[in-house]
Design a protein around this motif. Structure first.
Motif, short mmCIF file in Angstrom:
data_model
loop_
_atom_site.label_atom_id
_atom_site.label_comp_id
_atom_site.label_asym_id
_atom_site.label_seq_id
_atom_site.Cartn_x
_atom_site.Cartn_y
_atom_site.Cartn_z
N PHE A 262 0.77 -1.13 -0.04
CA PHE A 262 -0.08 -0.19 -0.03
C PHE A 262 0.86 1.21 0.01
N ARG A 263 1.89 1.39 0.72
CA ARG A 263 2.81 2.57 1.10
C ARG A 263 3.84 2.58 -0.34
N GLY A 264 4.01 1.48 -0.80
CA GLY A 264 5.16 1.53 -1.79
C GLY A 264 6.52 1.40 -1.60
N ARG A 265 6.90 1.32 0.06
CA ARG A 265 8.15 1.38 0.45
C ARG A 265 7.98 0.58 1.69
N SER A 266 9.21 0.52 2.37
CA SER A 266 9.55 -0.17 3.73
C SER A 266 8.74 0.30 4.54
N THR B 264 4.62 6.70 8.89
CA THR B 264 4.23 7.78 9.98
C THR B 264 2.87 7.53 10.51
N PRO B 265 2.31 8.01 11.65
CA PRO B 265 1.10 7.89 12.00
C PRO B 265 -0.01 8.22 10.77
N GLU B 266 0.30 9.24 10.06
CA GLU B 266 -0.59 9.51 8.86
C GLU B 266 -0.81 8.36 7.91
N ASP B 267 0.56 7.77 7.78
CA ASP B 267 0.53 6.68 6.72
C ASP B 267 -0.49 5.49 7.45
N LEU B 268 -0.56 5.53 8.69
CA LEU B 268 -1.20 4.20 9.44
C LEU B 268 -2.74 4.76 9.18
N ARG B 269 -3.17 6.01 9.48
CA ARG B 269 -4.36 6.42 9.31
C ARG B 269 -4.97 6.34 7.72
N ALA B 270 -4.10 6.58 6.85
CA ALA B 270 -4.31 6.37 5.39
C ALA B 270 -4.74 4.74 4.92
N GLY C 101 10.26 -0.99 18.03
CA GLY C 101 10.28 -0.22 19.13
C GLY C 101 9.78 0.95 19.13
N ARG C 102 8.64 1.31 18.45
CA ARG C 102 7.95 2.14 18.35
C ARG C 102 6.51 2.19 18.95
N GLU C 103 6.05 2.79 20.02
CA GLU C 103 4.98 2.54 20.38
C GLU C 103 3.94 3.72 19.95
N GLU C 104 4.29 4.74 19.49
CA GLU C 104 3.43 5.77 18.99
C GLU C 104 2.69 5.04 17.78
#
Length: 89
Positions: A40-44, A49-55, A86-89
């Motif tokens: 979906f993102r086209g990259r690793s 970002t949080p916006e990528d996850l929302r999208a 290791g990213r909780e956000e």
């Protein structure tokens, strides 16, 4: 079936899942979910970002992903970002 090259990031996620005692079926489900997100993102996926996850969540809603699949993918993403990156956000 062709053999996929295992990236260091995927290998680390596999190791993290083994450490947590996750079964083969759950591991395959998690890997598939992260792979779908990366496509979906086209990259690793680890650079999301949080916006990528929302999208991505909006994309899943718009394409008619079932609630069960939606939740499975979210759990996989939480595991990936929390344990492997290791990213909780």
């Amino acid at each position: 079936m062709t053999e996929e090259k295992v990236t260091p990031l995927r290998q680390r996620m596999i190791e993290d899942m083994r450490i947590r005692g996750m079964g083969d079926k759950a591991q395959k489900s998690h890997i598939r979910a992260i792979k779908d997100f990366a496509v979906f993102r086209g990259r690793s996926p680890d650079t999301a970002t949080p916006e990528d996850l929302r999208a991505y969540q909006l994309h899943m809603s718009d394409t008619g992903v079932t609630p069960s699949t939606f939740n499975t993918r979210i759990v996989a993403l939480r595991f990936f970002f929390g344990m492997t990156c290791g990213r909780e956000e």
